[in-house]
Write a protein that holds these residues in place. Structure first.
Motif, PDB file in Angstrom:
ATOM      1  N   UNK A   1       0.827  -1.212   0.000  1.00 10.72           N
ATOM      2  CA  UNK A   1       0.000   0.000   0.000  1.00 10.72           C
ATOM      3  C   UNK A   1       0.861   1.262   0.000  1.00 10.72           C
ATOM      4  N   UNK A   2       1.875   1.262   0.839  1.00 10.65           N
ATOM      5  CA  UNK A   2       2.756   2.436   0.898  1.00 10.65           C
ATOM      6  C   UNK A   2       3.363   2.721  -0.472  1.00 10.65           C
ATOM      7  N   UNK A   3       3.925   1.705  -1.084  1.00  9.56           N
ATOM      8  CA  UNK A   3       4.564   1.896  -2.398  1.00  9.56           C
ATOM      9  C   UNK A   3       3.560   2.428  -3.417  1.00  9.56           C
ATOM     10  N   UNK A   4       2.418   1.767  -3.512  1.00 10.25           N
ATOM     11  CA  UNK A   4       1.439   2.173  -4.514  1.00 10.25           C
ATOM     12  C   UNK A   4       0.885   3.569  -4.259  1.00 10.25           C
ATOM     13  N   UNK A   5       0.548   3.833  -3.005  1.00  6.35           N
ATOM     14  CA  UNK A   5      -0.092   5.119  -2.735  1.00  6.35           C
ATOM     15  C   UNK A   5       0.900   6.270  -2.916  1.00  6.35           C
ATOM     16  N   UNK A   6       2.135   6.068  -2.481  1.00  4.53           N
ATOM     17  CA  UNK A   6       3.123   7.138  -2.667  1.00  4.53           C
ATOM     18  C   UNK A   6       3.390   7.353  -4.154  1.00  4.53           C
ATOM     19  N   UNK A   7       3.511   6.273  -4.901  1.00  2.28           N
ATOM     20  CA  UNK A   7       3.734   6.400  -6.349  1.00  2.28           C
ATOM     21  C   UNK A   7       2.664   7.262  -6.997  1.00  2.28           C
ATOM     22  N   UNK A   8       1.432   6.938  -6.718  1.00  2.00           N
ATOM     23  CA  UNK A   8       0.331   7.651  -7.369  1.00  2.00           C
ATOM     24  C   UNK A   8       0.243   9.094  -6.883  1.00  2.00           C
ATOM     25  N   UNK A   9       0.440   9.269  -5.605  1.00  2.00           N
ATOM     26  CA  UNK A   9       0.385  10.624  -5.055  1.00  2.00           C
ATOM     27  C   UNK A   9       1.492  11.501  -5.659  1.00  2.00           C
ATOM     28  N   UNK A  10       2.675  10.952  -5.681  1.00  2.00           N
ATOM     29  CA  UNK A  10       3.807  11.697  -6.265  1.00  2.00           C
ATOM     30  C   UNK A  10       3.520  12.016  -7.727  1.00  2.00           C
ATOM     31  N   UNK A  11       3.043  11.035  -8.425  1.00  2.00           N
ATOM     32  CA  UNK A  11       2.683  11.218  -9.825  1.00  2.00           C
ATOM     33  C   UNK A  11       1.653  12.328 -10.014  1.00  2.00           C
ATOM     34  N   UNK A  12       0.815  12.456  -9.018  1.00  2.00           N
ATOM     35  CA  UNK A  12      -0.263  13.439  -9.117  1.00  2.00           C
ATOM     36  C   UNK A  12       0.173  14.866  -8.821  1.00  2.00           C
ATOM     37  N   UNK A  13       1.258  15.024  -8.103  1.00  2.00           N
ATOM     38  CA  UNK A  13       1.634  16.391  -7.705  1.00  2.00           C
ATOM     39  C   UNK A  13       2.959  16.867  -8.271  1.00  2.00           C
ATOM     40  N   UNK A  14       3.764  15.959  -8.784  1.00  2.00           N
ATOM     41  CA  UNK A  14       5.112  16.376  -9.233  1.00  2.00           C
ATOM     42  C   UNK A  14       5.027  17.244 -10.493  1.00  2.00           C
ATOM     43  N   UNK A  15       6.092  18.013 -10.659  1.00  2.00           N
ATOM     44  CA  UNK A  15       6.122  18.891 -11.837  1.00  2.00           C
ATOM     45  C   UNK A  15       6.712  18.169 -13.035  1.00  2.00           C
TER      46      UNK A  15
ATOM     47  N   UNK B   1      -8.607  15.920  -8.271  1.00  2.00           N
ATOM     48  CA  UNK B   1      -7.655  16.418  -9.267  1.00  2.00           C
ATOM     49  C   UNK B   1      -6.324  15.685  -9.184  1.00  2.00           C
ATOM     50  N   UNK B   2      -5.783  15.652  -7.995  1.00  2.00           N
ATOM     51  CA  UNK B   2      -4.464  15.049  -7.819  1.00  2.00           C
ATOM     52  C   UNK B   2      -4.501  13.549  -8.047  1.00  2.00           C
ATOM     53  N   UNK B   3      -5.546  12.928  -7.543  1.00  2.00           N
ATOM     54  CA  UNK B   3      -5.671  11.476  -7.729  1.00  2.00           C
ATOM     55  C   UNK B   3      -5.778  11.129  -9.215  1.00  2.00           C
ATOM     56  N   UNK B   4      -6.620  11.849  -9.907  1.00  2.00           N
ATOM     57  CA  UNK B   4      -6.793  11.615 -11.345  1.00  2.00           C
ATOM     58  C   UNK B   4      -5.468  11.837 -12.067  1.00  2.00           C
ATOM     59  N   UNK B   5      -4.812  12.905 -11.707  1.00  2.00           N
ATOM     60  CA  UNK B   5      -3.518  13.220 -12.291  1.00  2.00           C
ATOM     61  C   UNK B   5      -2.510  12.093 -12.065  1.00  2.00           C
ATOM     62  N   UNK B   6      -2.655  11.433 -10.943  1.00  2.00           N
ATOM     63  CA  UNK B   6      -1.711  10.376 -10.594  1.00  2.00           C
ATOM     64  C   UNK B   6      -1.954   9.061 -11.308  1.00  2.00           C
ATOM     65  N   UNK B   7      -3.169   8.840 -11.770  1.00  2.00           N
ATOM     66  CA  UNK B   7      -3.451   7.516 -12.357  1.00  2.00           C
ATOM     67  C   UNK B   7      -3.816   7.556 -13.838  1.00  2.00           C
ATOM     68  N   UNK B   8      -4.112   8.721 -14.356  1.00  2.00           N
ATOM     69  CA  UNK B   8      -4.586   8.779 -15.752  1.00  2.00           C
ATOM     70  C   UNK B   8      -3.440   8.481 -16.736  1.00  2.00           C
ATOM     71  N   UNK B   9      -3.857   8.054 -17.911  1.00  2.00           N
ATOM     72  CA  UNK B   9      -2.861   7.727 -18.921  1.00  2.00           C
ATOM     73  C   UNK B   9      -2.526   8.943 -19.752  1.00  2.00           C
TER      74      UNK B   9
END
Lengths: 191, 191
Positions: A177-191, B183-191
DNA sequence: TTATAATGCAAGTATATACTTGCATAAATG
DNA sequence: CATTTATGCAAGTATATACTTGCATTATAA
């Protein structure tokens, strides 16, 4: 703390996890601790004081400190992984169960601060961190409060569900869970 | 349900939110409902039965249904916004407070299923949805379980903190939080 | 070994709480 | 109006629980 006292504290906290403070009787505490009920009162004076003494101990306290979030590498993923690990290692299902079991007016004034401080400290650490990362142009979003509450919820939700329903709601492992959630969260906010 | 019965149920549930089931006394229920204590027992038979009757009512039940997540547009952001709104409109702080107040062995066997079903239904709806979206190539991650638990935690965390600490932990508005987190969640998982 | 402290045991106190009951009165219903 | 039903009132029962106390016994420490 002496041996007998620790046995009593342990029995008390385990019972509180199972049935909550109000339904935990001193008789049952004594039974489970293997001591006489009068001993319980001679050592602690009152039922309430057993709990207050327990809360001072490291074992029954998550001991989440502001310093836990003041050292970071400025590598978004690496840092958030570390924060998540710290949180989930300290805020265990055991601590959540006890916190829920202590919710009653008689104890509220003594326990409330300590309990609320845990999410507070985490949120504060995160907010500061996101603020810093934003200044350095490493993340997009500027609403650090939302980011912090999100990340807090992501982590707290997981412990809470484990504490409440064990593996019945989800059998996901903490590490997965930690790995997946951090991955997605980071993906969602990074520039 | 007649007027007197409703007054009693209301008083009971409000007291449970404030101090939990075990510390809620029939005497206080009667006082707050403005009826005699004997009336309480003549109408419901026992303290436990007041609660069981209350849980049947729409007002004290989130009534989150599987169907709530079966209609979607395949537009990731739009759908998740809708799911989040549905969840947070039904799973109110009031419901969370009551659920926490009901945690005691005497009621557990009756309330547990109903309470656990809420996150269950949400998680199932989300898992199915992510599965569908993955098949259609609209999201990256293939671990739908993690995604579902994440989105559940994001939403539950917010209500829980509001229920537990009101605005003291965060003064974020529900609507602001929904927009930002989706917003952030979608940003993190969308293709 | 001797004095001190910690515990077990048994009995008890004070209080609270869920629940009952008999009777009078008020409200609803026919 | 007459009858049934719901409620108020007051008193009471049974039980549980936090907490106390006096005394014997065991463990600890000087």
């Amino acid at each position: 703390m002496d041996k007998t006292g620790l046995k009593i504290i342990n029995a008390t906290m385990n019972l509180i996890m199972e049935k909550g403070y109000p339904l935990t009787t001193t008789k049952e505490i004594a039974n489970r601790a293997g001591v006489n009920e009068s001993t319980v009162f001679r050592k602690f004076g009152s039922k309430k004081d057993i709990v207050l003494n327990a809360m001072e101990l490291r074992e029954w306290n998550p001991d989440l400190a502001a310093d836990d979030f003041k050292v970071y590498s400025l590598d978004l993923k690496k840092d958030l992984l570390k924060f998540s690990h710290t949180y989930l290692n300290k805020v265990t299902p055991k601590f959540v169960k006890v916190s829920l079991g202590l919710r009653c007016p008689e104890l509220y004034e003594y326990t409330k601060d300590g309990i609320m401080q845990v999410p507070m400290v985490f949120k504060k650490g995160l907010t500061d961190y996101f603020c810093e990362m934003y200044k350095r142009g490493k993340i997009n979003s500027s609403d650090h409060e939302s980011l912090a509450v999100m990340f807090l919820s992501l982590n707290f939700g997981f412990v809470f569900f484990k504490a409440s329903f064990d593996d019945m709601l989800t059998s996901l492992l903490k590490e997965t869970y930690i790995q997946n959630s951090v991955n997605i969260f980071v993906n969602g906010i990074k520039k």
